[in-house]
Design a protein around this motif. Structure first.
Motif, short mmCIF file in Angstrom:
data_model
loop_
_atom_site.label_atom_id
_atom_site.label_comp_id
_atom_site.label_asym_id
_atom_site.label_seq_id
_atom_site.Cartn_x
_atom_site.Cartn_y
_atom_site.Cartn_z
N ALA A 65 -0.49 15.23 -17.12
CA ALA A 65 -0.43 15.26 -15.65
C ALA A 65 -1.50 14.35 -15.05
N ALA A 66 -2.69 14.38 -15.63
CA ALA A 66 -3.78 13.53 -15.13
C ALA A 66 -3.44 12.05 -15.35
N LEU A 67 -2.86 11.75 -16.52
CA LEU A 67 -2.48 10.37 -16.81
C LEU A 67 -1.40 9.90 -15.84
N TRP A 68 -0.43 10.77 -15.55
CA TRP A 68 0.64 10.40 -14.63
C TRP A 68 0.08 10.11 -13.24
N LEU A 69 -0.77 10.98 -12.74
CA LEU A 69 -1.34 10.79 -11.40
C LEU A 69 -2.16 9.51 -11.34
N THR A 70 -2.94 9.24 -12.38
CA THR A 70 -3.79 8.05 -12.40
C THR A 70 -2.96 6.77 -12.45
N THR A 71 -2.01 6.73 -13.37
CA THR A 71 -1.22 5.51 -13.54
C THR A 71 -0.30 5.26 -12.35
N ARG A 72 0.28 6.32 -11.79
CA ARG A 72 1.16 6.11 -10.65
C ARG A 72 0.37 5.72 -9.41
N GLY A 73 -0.83 6.22 -9.30
CA GLY A 73 -1.69 5.76 -8.22
C GLY A 73 -2.00 4.28 -8.35
N LEU A 74 -2.24 3.84 -9.58
CA LEU A 74 -2.50 2.41 -9.82
C LEU A 74 -1.26 1.58 -9.52
N MET A 75 -0.08 2.08 -9.91
CA MET A 75 1.16 1.35 -9.64
C MET A 75 1.39 1.21 -8.13
N LEU A 76 1.08 2.27 -7.38
CA LEU A 76 1.21 2.20 -5.93
C LEU A 76 0.24 1.18 -5.34
N TRP A 77 -0.96 1.16 -5.86
CA TRP A 77 -1.96 0.20 -5.37
C TRP A 77 -1.47 -1.23 -5.63
N LEU A 78 -0.90 -1.47 -6.81
CA LEU A 78 -0.37 -2.80 -7.12
C LEU A 78 0.79 -3.15 -6.21
N LEU A 79 1.62 -2.16 -5.87
CA LEU A 79 2.75 -2.41 -4.98
C LEU A 79 2.27 -2.79 -3.58
N VAL A 80 1.21 -2.13 -3.12
CA VAL A 80 0.65 -2.45 -1.81
C VAL A 80 0.11 -3.88 -1.79
N HIS A 81 -0.44 -4.32 -2.93
CA HIS A 81 -1.01 -5.67 -3.03
C HIS A 81 -0.04 -6.63 -3.73
N ASP A 82 1.24 -6.37 -3.55
CA ASP A 82 2.29 -7.12 -4.22
C ASP A 82 2.31 -8.60 -3.85
N SER A 83 1.71 -8.95 -2.71
CA SER A 83 1.75 -10.35 -2.26
C SER A 83 0.82 -11.26 -3.04
N ALA A 84 -0.05 -10.69 -3.87
CA ALA A 84 -0.95 -11.51 -4.67
C ALA A 84 -0.14 -12.41 -5.61
N PRO A 85 -0.53 -13.68 -5.77
CA PRO A 85 0.24 -14.59 -6.62
C PRO A 85 0.43 -14.08 -8.04
N VAL A 86 -0.61 -13.46 -8.62
CA VAL A 86 -0.51 -12.99 -10.00
C VAL A 86 0.48 -11.84 -10.13
N LEU A 87 0.80 -11.16 -9.01
CA LEU A 87 1.75 -10.05 -9.02
C LEU A 87 3.13 -10.46 -8.54
N GLY A 88 3.34 -11.74 -8.40
CA GLY A 88 4.66 -12.24 -8.03
C GLY A 88 4.79 -12.76 -6.62
N GLY A 89 3.71 -12.72 -5.84
CA GLY A 89 3.76 -13.25 -4.49
C GLY A 89 4.74 -12.54 -3.58
N GLY A 90 4.94 -11.25 -3.79
CA GLY A 90 5.85 -10.48 -2.95
C GLY A 90 7.27 -10.42 -3.45
N SER A 91 7.58 -11.09 -4.56
CA SER A 91 8.96 -11.15 -5.05
C SER A 91 9.44 -9.81 -5.61
N VAL A 92 8.51 -8.95 -6.04
CA VAL A 92 8.91 -7.66 -6.61
C VAL A 92 9.39 -6.71 -5.52
N SER A 93 8.57 -6.53 -4.48
CA SER A 93 8.92 -5.59 -3.41
C SER A 93 10.01 -6.12 -2.49
N ARG A 94 10.17 -7.43 -2.44
CA ARG A 94 11.14 -8.03 -1.52
C ARG A 94 12.56 -7.53 -1.77
#
Length: 422
Positions: free
Chosen positions: A15-44
């Motif tokens: 449960a702790a691992l799930w909460l930690t990793t999903r929180g990190l995934m959400l953070w990455l999604l919020v910062h999806d516009s970063a070039p290394v994360l695809g420049g917004g192409s994932v969330s688009r």
């Protein structure tokens, strides 16, 4: 009756691992516009494409004359579901529902692994393996379809009817979950499971066909798919660019595909390999003599691996399917697929380097992009071959083992030990 083991420590850790990793995934999604994360192409894809389809579906029709709409009618239910949360934007609601389904899969795998004779490795693989794809799983609906396949497999041993229904619902969203029923033991269980799957699929399709227009519009566009740059054939053509092949990569049919001489021949070869894979799976089922509780799980992973590797399209989100099926295999201590699961994890990690991190190199056909694709697809091909070999061997016991076992009647519930099936 199997009883849940006392595993509060590992469960709390999961449960702790799930909460930690999903929180990190959400953070990455919020910062999806970063070039290394695809420049917004994932969330688009969610806030532009899925939201567009939502508008079409809300008016009572499936998309028509849309080259990007290549999905069975059940996908419409997933795309309409964010409308159940009107206080959120479409994007926020889609992500929230995806996380909820992810939590459901984790819970189901944890409960299955907590039973006597089972293992929590499956829940750990799903919890820790999905974040290897960074934010991508939260911006695609493959978590939802994988959940239906996972629930189908986990239900088979206790309720073949439920297993068939979940598989049918998954097949209506994306066709591949129909493959999870390949490994059901021959006899009464297979007849019951497949019959319930057929009935549930027919009724569900009717529920979409009556209120919505053009439920089969996806068939026209699906046939136009070419050779995606991330497929085995696409990797070969990309390497051929360094040897003078005059083709190039072009965005069409919702993916970056290879265009140029011999592309049609490569696509035909992919279809032939898919047909060969299906023939091998039918041969395995005809020759298989022993089933254990893990055989349906192992057969499902093997089948989807073979169809994925030979496909003209191997999108990065396909790895979500394989991680989910590998996780189901690892809930059983009798699985033959542990090394295959390790290869799936390695391929998943490499998929993240391919997309979104170095996708420009892949499209341009640089040596770095080609090496990444060759490594990822080479691991997937090795996993598919190893999976089939191990499935075949565990279903064909040696003569000495066969003599120590007596044939037993068909059962609606799989025993803990292997059965000899005549």
């Amino acid at each position: 009756m199997n009883r849940l083991r006392v595993t509060s420590g590992p469960v709390h850790a999961l449960a702790a691992l799930w909460l930690t990793t999903r929180g990190l995934m959400l953070w990455l999604l919020v910062h999806d516009s970063a070039p290394v994360l695809g420049g917004g192409s994932v969330s688009r894809e969610v806030w532009r494409l899925y939201f567009h389809w939502y508008g079409v579906l809300a008016h009572g029709s499936f998309p028509t004359h849309d080259t990007l709409w290549q999905y069975p009618p059940g996908a419409g239910a997933v795309l309409l579901a964010p409308g159940l949360l009107p206080w959120l934007t479409y994007f926020q609601a889609f992500v929230a529902l995806t996380l909820a389904v992810d939590a459901l899969v984790t819970t189901a795998l944890t409960r299955a692994g907590s039973r006597a004779g089972r293992s929590l490795l499956g829940a750990a693989l799903w919890t820790g393996g999905l974040p290897l794809l960074l934010q991508l799983p939260l911006a695609r609906y493959d978590v939802q379809v994988t959940a239906l396949a996972v629930l189908s497999l986990l239900a088979l041993g206790r309720s073949p009817r439920a297993g068939g229904v979940f598989a049918a619902l998954g097949a209506l969203v994306k066709v591949w979950p129909a493959l999870v029923l390949l490994g059901t033991p021959r006899g009464r269980q297979t007849r019951g499971t497949w019959a319930w799957a057929a009935a549930a699929g027919t009724v569900s399709f009717a529920l979409f066909a009556v209120p919505f227009r053009h439920p089969l519009s996806f068939l026209r566009e699906q046939g136009g798919r070419g050779v995606q740059i991330e497929s085995l054939g696409g990797t070969a053509l990309n390497l051929a660019r360094h040897l003078g092949w005059p083709g190039q990569a072009r965005y069409q049919f919702g993916a970056v595909e290879m265009v140029g001489p011999y592309v049609r021949a490569v696509a035909t070869a992919s279809l032939a390999l898919t047909a060969l894979s299906f023939a091998l799976l039918v041969l395995w089922r005809a020759r298989a003599r022993c089933w254990s509780e893990a055989t349906p799980f192992d057969a499902a992973l093997c089948a989807v691996l073979l169809f994925t590797v030979t496909s003209r399209v191997i999108s990065p989100q396909y790895m979500i399917w394989l991680v989910g099926l590998a996780a189901v295999c690892l809930t059983s201590r009798h699985t033959s697929q542990r090394p295959v699961a390790a290869l799936v994890l390695a391929a998943t990690a490499l998929s993240t380097l391919v997309f979104p991190m170095r996708y420009g190199d892949v499209i341009d056909g640089t040596w770095a992009g080609c090496v990444l694709m060759l490594a990822r697809n080479g691991i997937l091909a090795a996993a598919a071959v190893l999976s089939f070999v191990r499935l075949w061997r565990t279903s064909r016991p040696n003569e000495k083992t066969m003599k120590t076992r007596e044939p037993q009647p068909d059962s609606d519930r799989l025993p803990e030990r292997a059965l000899s099936v005549s």
